[in-house]
Scaffold this motif. Structure first.
Motif, PDB file in Angstrom:
ATOM      1  N   ALA A   1       7.742  17.081  -5.615  1.00  0.00           N
ATOM      2  CA  ALA A   1       6.939  15.612  -5.788  1.00  0.00           C
ATOM      3  C   ALA A   1       7.781  14.603  -5.158  1.00  0.00           C
ATOM      4  CB  ALA A   1       6.819  15.282  -7.120  1.00  0.00           C
ATOM      5  N   THR A   2       9.272  14.388  -5.199  1.00  0.00           N
ATOM      6  CA  THR A   2       9.918  13.360  -4.665  1.00  0.00           C
ATOM      7  C   THR A   2       9.759  13.303  -3.045  1.00  0.00           C
ATOM      8  OG1 THR A   2      11.180  13.619  -6.682  1.00  0.00           O
ATOM      9  CG2 THR A   2      12.077  12.102  -4.772  1.00  0.00           C
ATOM     10  N   PRO A   3      10.111  14.372  -2.386  1.00  0.00           N
ATOM     11  CA  PRO A   3       9.978  14.536  -0.719  1.00  0.00           C
ATOM     12  C   PRO A   3       8.604  14.039  -0.474  1.00  0.00           C
ATOM     13  CG  PRO A   3      10.930  16.270  -1.612  1.00  0.00           C
ATOM     14  CD  PRO A   3      10.590  15.792  -2.765  1.00  0.00           C
ATOM     15  N   LEU A   4       7.537  14.738  -1.267  1.00  0.00           N
ATOM     16  CA  LEU A   4       6.278  14.264  -1.090  1.00  0.00           C
ATOM     17  C   LEU A   4       5.972  12.682  -1.186  1.00  0.00           C
ATOM     18  CD1 LEU A   4       4.043  16.185  -0.222  1.00  0.00           C
ATOM     19  CD2 LEU A   4       3.067  15.964  -2.750  1.00  0.00           C
ATOM     20  N   ALA A   5       6.286  12.261  -2.189  1.00  0.00           N
ATOM     21  CA  ALA A   5       6.261  10.697  -2.564  1.00  0.00           C
ATOM     22  C   ALA A   5       7.117   9.983  -1.545  1.00  0.00           C
ATOM     23  CB  ALA A   5       6.626  10.446  -3.832  1.00  0.00           C
ATOM     24  N   PHE A   6       8.025  10.362  -0.971  1.00  0.00           N
ATOM     25  CA  PHE A   6       8.826   9.606   0.087  1.00  0.00           C
ATOM     26  C   PHE A   6       8.072   9.809   1.456  1.00  0.00           C
ATOM     27  CE2 PHE A   6      13.149   9.617  -2.258  1.00  0.00           C
ATOM     28  CZ  PHE A   6      13.519   8.271  -1.988  1.00  0.00           C
ATOM     29  N   LEU A   7       7.515  10.837   1.703  1.00  0.00           N
ATOM     30  CA  LEU A   7       6.812  11.015   2.951  1.00  0.00           C
ATOM     31  C   LEU A   7       5.563   9.959   2.858  1.00  0.00           C
ATOM     32  CD1 LEU A   7       7.062  12.791   5.362  1.00  0.00           C
ATOM     33  CD2 LEU A   7       5.234  14.181   4.338  1.00  0.00           C
ATOM     34  N   THR A   8       4.897  10.049   1.883  1.00  0.00           N
ATOM     35  CA  THR A   8       3.881   9.221   1.645  1.00  0.00           C
ATOM     36  C   THR A   8       4.217   7.594   1.784  1.00  0.00           C
ATOM     37  OG1 THR A   8       2.950  10.821  -0.136  1.00  0.00           O
ATOM     38  CG2 THR A   8       1.646   8.666   0.086  1.00  0.00           C
ATOM     39  N   ALA A   9       5.281   7.409   1.245  1.00  0.00           N
ATOM     40  CA  ALA A   9       5.844   5.944   1.410  1.00  0.00           C
ATOM     41  C   ALA A   9       5.703   5.546   2.825  1.00  0.00           C
ATOM     42  CB  ALA A   9       6.919   5.796   0.608  1.00  0.00           C
ATOM     43  N   ILE A  10       6.732   6.298   3.550  1.00  0.00           N
ATOM     44  CA  ILE A  10       6.727   6.146   4.900  1.00  0.00           C
ATOM     45  C   ILE A  10       5.453   6.099   5.674  1.00  0.00           C
ATOM     46  CG2 ILE A  10       8.103   6.772   6.935  1.00  0.00           C
ATOM     47  CD1 ILE A  10      10.207   8.261   5.101  1.00  0.00           C
TER      48      ILE A  10
ATOM     49  N   GLU B   1       0.855  -1.205   0.157  1.00  0.00           N
ATOM     50  CA  GLU B   1      -0.030   0.045   0.037  1.00  0.00           C
ATOM     51  C   GLU B   1       0.788   1.352   0.213  1.00  0.00           C
ATOM     52  OE1 GLU B   1      -0.464  -2.347   2.136  1.00  0.00           O
ATOM     53  OE2 GLU B   1      -2.282  -3.437   1.240  1.00  0.00           O
ATOM     54  N   GLY B   2       1.914   1.123   0.849  1.00  0.00           N
ATOM     55  CA  GLY B   2       2.893   2.393   0.814  1.00  0.00           C
ATOM     56  C   GLY B   2       3.439   2.625  -0.535  1.00  0.00           C
ATOM     57  N   ALA B   3       3.822   1.420  -1.313  1.00  0.00           N
ATOM     58  CA  ALA B   3       4.682   1.733  -2.517  1.00  0.00           C
ATOM     59  C   ALA B   3       3.464   2.280  -3.518  1.00  0.00           C
ATOM     60  CB  ALA B   3       4.851   0.261  -2.986  1.00  0.00           C
TER      61      ALA B   3
ATOM     62  N   SER C   1       2.906   5.883  -2.766  1.00  0.00           N
ATOM     63  CA  SER C   1       3.872   6.917  -3.161  1.00  0.00           C
ATOM     64  C   SER C   1       3.909   6.979  -4.545  1.00  0.00           C
ATOM     65  CB  SER C   1       5.257   6.306  -2.297  1.00  0.00           C
ATOM     66  OG  SER C   1       5.644   5.396  -3.217  1.00  0.00           O
ATOM     67  N   MET C   2       3.806   5.885  -5.581  1.00  0.00           N
ATOM     68  CA  MET C   2       3.883   5.862  -6.890  1.00  0.00           C
ATOM     69  C   MET C   2       2.742   7.005  -7.269  1.00  0.00           C
ATOM     70  SD  MET C   2       3.482   2.829  -9.533  1.00  0.00           S
ATOM     71  CE  MET C   2       1.780   2.316  -9.250  1.00  0.00           C
ATOM     72  N   LEU C   3       1.422   6.818  -6.844  1.00  0.00           N
ATOM     73  CA  LEU C   3       0.501   7.542  -7.290  1.00  0.00           C
ATOM     74  C   LEU C   3       0.687   9.128  -6.965  1.00  0.00           C
ATOM     75  CD1 LEU C   3      -2.473   5.339  -6.480  1.00  0.00           C
ATOM     76  CD2 LEU C   3      -1.319   5.688  -8.788  1.00  0.00           C
ATOM     77  N   VAL C   4       1.374   9.265  -5.636  1.00  0.00           N
ATOM     78  CA  VAL C   4       1.301  10.652  -5.280  1.00  0.00           C
ATOM     79  C   VAL C   4       2.387  11.304  -6.032  1.00  0.00           C
ATOM     80  CG1 VAL C   4       2.021  12.121  -3.361  1.00  0.00           C
ATOM     81  CG2 VAL C   4       0.299  10.377  -2.823  1.00  0.00           C
ATOM     82  N   GLY C   5       3.500  10.617  -6.019  1.00  0.00           N
ATOM     83  CA  GLY C   5       4.593  11.126  -6.755  1.00  0.00           C
ATOM     84  C   GLY C   5       4.387  11.490  -8.313  1.00  0.00           C
TER      85      GLY C   5
ATOM     86  N   VAL D   1       2.263   5.812   4.841  1.00  0.00           N
ATOM     87  CA  VAL D   1       1.386   4.987   4.640  1.00  0.00           C
ATOM     88  C   VAL D   1       1.794   3.302   4.983  1.00  0.00           C
ATOM     89  CG1 VAL D   1      -0.102   3.639   2.799  1.00  0.00           C
ATOM     90  CG2 VAL D   1       0.349   6.144   2.712  1.00  0.00           C
ATOM     91  N   SER D   2       3.077   3.140   4.807  1.00  0.00           N
ATOM     92  CA  SER D   2       3.522   1.997   4.993  1.00  0.00           C
ATOM     93  C   SER D   2       3.696   1.630   6.441  1.00  0.00           C
ATOM     94  CB  SER D   2       5.056   1.806   4.682  1.00  0.00           C
ATOM     95  OG  SER D   2       5.379   1.831   3.484  1.00  0.00           O
ATOM     96  N   LEU D   3       3.975   2.567   7.467  1.00  0.00           N
ATOM     97  CA  LEU D   3       3.776   2.529   8.760  1.00  0.00           C
ATOM     98  C   LEU D   3       2.264   2.175   9.415  1.00  0.00           C
ATOM     99  CD1 LEU D   3       6.405   5.051  10.119  1.00  0.00           C
ATOM    100  CD2 LEU D   3       6.732   2.416  10.054  1.00  0.00           C
ATOM    101  N   LEU D   4       1.493   2.772   8.644  1.00  0.00           N
ATOM    102  CA  LEU D   4       0.106   2.409   8.957  1.00  0.00           C
ATOM    103  C   LEU D   4      -0.700   1.037   8.412  1.00  0.00           C
ATOM    104  CD1 LEU D   4      -1.384   6.139   8.502  1.00  0.00           C
ATOM    105  CD2 LEU D   4      -0.881   4.940  10.660  1.00  0.00           C
ATOM    106  N   THR D   5       0.028   0.524   7.496  1.00  0.00           N
ATOM    107  CA  THR D   5      -0.454  -0.758   6.872  1.00  0.00           C
ATOM    108  C   THR D   5       0.333  -2.141   7.394  1.00  0.00           C
ATOM    109  OG1 THR D   5       0.669  -0.113   4.909  1.00  0.00           O
ATOM    110  CG2 THR D   5      -1.726   0.215   4.909  1.00  0.00           C
ATOM    111  N   LYS D   6      -0.268  -3.095   6.957  1.00  0.00           N
ATOM    112  CA  LYS D   6       0.361  -4.525   7.347  1.00  0.00           C
ATOM    113  C   LYS D   6       1.692  -4.571   6.714  1.00  0.00           C
ATOM    114  CE  LYS D   6      -1.402  -9.094   7.153  1.00  0.00           C
ATOM    115  NZ  LYS D   6      -1.630  -9.446   6.080  1.00  0.00           N
ATOM    116  N   PRO D   7       2.675  -5.134   7.365  1.00  0.00           N
ATOM    117  CA  PRO D   7       3.792  -5.563   6.762  1.00  0.00           C
ATOM    118  C   PRO D   7       3.771  -6.731   5.762  1.00  0.00           C
ATOM    119  CG  PRO D   7       4.171  -5.527   9.092  1.00  0.00           C
ATOM    120  CD  PRO D   7       2.640  -5.466   8.838  1.00  0.00           C
ATOM    121  N   ILE D   8       4.748  -6.702   4.955  1.00  0.00           N
ATOM    122  CA  ILE D   8       4.857  -7.763   3.929  1.00  0.00           C
ATOM    123  C   ILE D   8       5.279  -9.179   4.618  1.00  0.00           C
ATOM    124  CG2 ILE D   8       6.216  -8.731   1.810  1.00  0.00           C
ATOM    125  CD1 ILE D   8       6.118  -5.918   0.507  1.00  0.00           C
TER     126      ILE D   8
END
Lengths: 528, 40
Positions: free
Chosen positions: A499-508, A445-447, A450-454, A510-517
């Motif tokens: 966009a790149t910092p925004l995408a990095f932030l989103t990745a971090i 989900e984080g990935a 971040s891809m869409l936000v970026g 969203v990843s912390l809020l969702t279930k790990p792989i």
């Protein structure tokens, strides 16, 4: 033109015969999908390094960015520093090794596939493929412009004809020989480029009386900077632009950072790490890659800036005036008027090689992105179906779009459009690519987020805020009634900075809020 | 230095050369490292 056409014709003919031989070799060695996509994962380190470098450095780096240095000065050398440290060292040593290993463990054969499999998401693979298929033609179109412009000015061939000839030749060996043909021809083209640039540097310094003398002459010309550029912050060709001025932002944010960092997430470059057998090949490739890039961008930017001295000494004008206001013509103009005929022939081949080596990889990546990543893996859910045929059809279709773009894009666009594509790739792919290699906690989900936000924030900034693109596109004007949504310094800040910092932030986040792989999948990717 | 007055520019010029030399040294020192081994 001063060059003897028969000699040039023979040189080009020999060059093309060797290219076709290498293309045929690629065709012969391609037996399975893995050969077509990643060269059977057993490419030689020299071939990897030169192919990576020659793909990385297109005519746009030499003609477009060299021309930009002719206008803006040696500040562009910071981009050359980034190219070597980030584009080669970090890319091979830090990103390359993990990309190779994980790619091998997951059986990935393209860059989107590596990301898709790492995050167990066909959507990531499909969306990345579509993004590449949609936007890479813009970059390929620009490389075509660069190549065709030189053919036009040197050979006096009609521009439209030059575009078509270049396209047909490259398409022929990419479609038949896959990445093996692409990389073999790259290696030859890279060697030619190295030779050409070495001569260019030596001739320029000799012609201008020596290294220090040439620089000093350029320093002394600071008073000649046109008023328009002075107002933008230009302080001379051997000085950085005034801190915070529009030219400073354009140089630092778009050219140095945009292109300098964007290279890490270039699909056609990242896939190359998966074409070698072991880390040894990557280590050895660094030895070849560093000096190669120095001789490409370092030389192009230095010579581009120094062309001002030549034009001033001989024609009493600065480069941008000598080139009729089009920065893309500064380097061709300089070569044609300053260099001996034999060199013009060598440089003609150099640029032809630079254009072809980049285009071939772009064609290959666009085709596989649509045929393999988007069609086979996303639409067909992994069934083989018509994937190979779709890839082979996708290559000409995306090429056709590039050719159309090459006809309609405006002048002086080469450096800007390269930066747009690099920036878009950095924002969309870099956070999830970095996470895929180094952060096990990053989730699917984080990935995706971040891809869409970026991707979308980068495009939004481009169309509604960054004046250089937003104003000519006119979408902001049409919807909101003003040329750009924000004003002042914001309009010169490149999308990549936002966009790149925004995408990095989103990745971090969203990843912390969702279930790990799952641990099981991570072990499959990274080993135990 | 080098006929260039602005330190921000000659620094870039020198760094280009040094980083390329750095790549050569790295490649030479690690010439035989990383053969077929799996470190992760």
């Amino acid at each position: 033109m001063a060059v003897s056409t028969p000699i040039l014709g023979i040189a080009i003919l020999i060059y093309l015969m060797v290219i076709f031989y290498l293309g045929w070799l690629g065709y012969k060695k391609t037996q399975q999908t893995e050969d077509y996509m990643v060269g059977g994962r057993k490419m030689h380190p020299y071939v990897l390094a030169i192919s990576y470098g020659a793909t990385f450095i297109s005519t746009s780096a030499i003609i477009g960015f060299g021309g930009a240095a002719g206008a803006l000065g040696m500040g562009l050398l910071w981009l050359a520093v980034m190219n070597i440290i980030v584009g080669i060292f970090l890319a091979f040593v830090i990103f390359g090794k993990r990309t190779r290993r994980i790619g091998l463990k997951l059986g990935a054969v393209t860059f989107p596939e590596l990301l898709g499999r790492r995050y167990q998401s066909r959507f990531i693979q499909g969306f990345s493929g579509a993004l590449i298929g949609l936007f890479m033609p813009l970059y390929a179109g620009i490389v075509l412009i660069g190549g065709a412009r030189f053919v036009e000015t040197t050979l006096n061939v009609n521009y439209d004809v030059a575009v078509l000839i270049l396209t047909v030749i490259v398409a022929a060996y990419v479609i038949t020989g896959g990445i093996i043909a692409v990389m073999y021809t790259d290696a030859l083209q890279g060697a030619l480029m190295f030779l050409g640039m070495a001569f260019l540097l030596a001739f320029t310094y000799i012609k201008l009386g020596g290294v220090v003398e040439a620089h000093q002459a350029l320093t002394n010309m600071a008073y000649l900077v046109p008023e328009g550029l002075q107002a933008g912050g230009h302080l001379g060709w051997t000085a950085m632009p005034e801190f915070g001025s529009p030219i400073w932002w354009s140089l630092v944010s778009t050219l140095v950072l945009g292109v300098g960092i964007g290279v890490l997430a270039q699909p056609q470059l990242a896939v190359r790490f998966m074409t070698v057998k072991d880390d040894k090949a990557l280590n050895r490739a660094v030895l070849v890659g560093g000096p190669f890039i120095l001789m490409m961008t370092g030389v192009a930017f230095t010579v581009g800036a120094l062309s001002n001295v030549y034009f001033f000494n001989n024609l009493d004008v600065i480069s941008i005036v000598a080139a009729g206001g089009n920065t893309d013509l500064i380097i061709p103009q300089y070569i044609n008027s300053a260099m001996p005929d034999v060199f013009v022939i060598l440089f003609m081949l150099t640029l032809l090689a630079a254009a072809m080596s980049t285009m071939s990889s772009q064609f290959h990546t666009m085709g596989t992105a649509i045929g393999h990543d988007f069609y086979r893996e996303y639409v067909k859910k992994g069934e083989l179906g018509q994937a190979i045929n779709v890839t082979k059809i996708a290559i000409p279709v995306t090429i056709l779009i590039s050719v159309v773009l090459a006809y309609i894009l405006p002048i002086s666009i080469i450096a800007t459009a390269t930066a747009i594509f690099f920036g878009l790739c950095a924002a969309s792919f870099l956070p999830m690519y970095t996470g895929a290699l180094f952060w096990k906690r990053m989730t699917r989900e984080g990935a995706i987020a971040s891809m869409l936000v970026g991707a979308f924030s980068s495009l939004f900034w481009l169309l509604f805020v960054h004046a250089k693109e937003a104003v000519p596109f006119g979408l902001s004007q049409a919807i909101f009634g003003k040329a750009t949504l924000l004003s002042g310094t914001w309009t010169v800040v490149d999308p990549i900075i936002i966009a790149t910092p925004l995408a990095f932030l989103t990745a971090i986040v969203v990843s912390l809020l969702t279930k790990p792989i799952s641990q099981e999948h991570l072990e499959k990717c990274f080993g135990k | 230095m080098l006929g260039i007055d602005d330190p921000q520019i000659w620094l870039a010029y020198v760094l280009c050369l040094l980083s390329a030399v750095g790549c050569v040294i790295y490649g030479a020192l690690k010439w035989n490292d990383g053969e077929e081994e799996e470190e992760c």
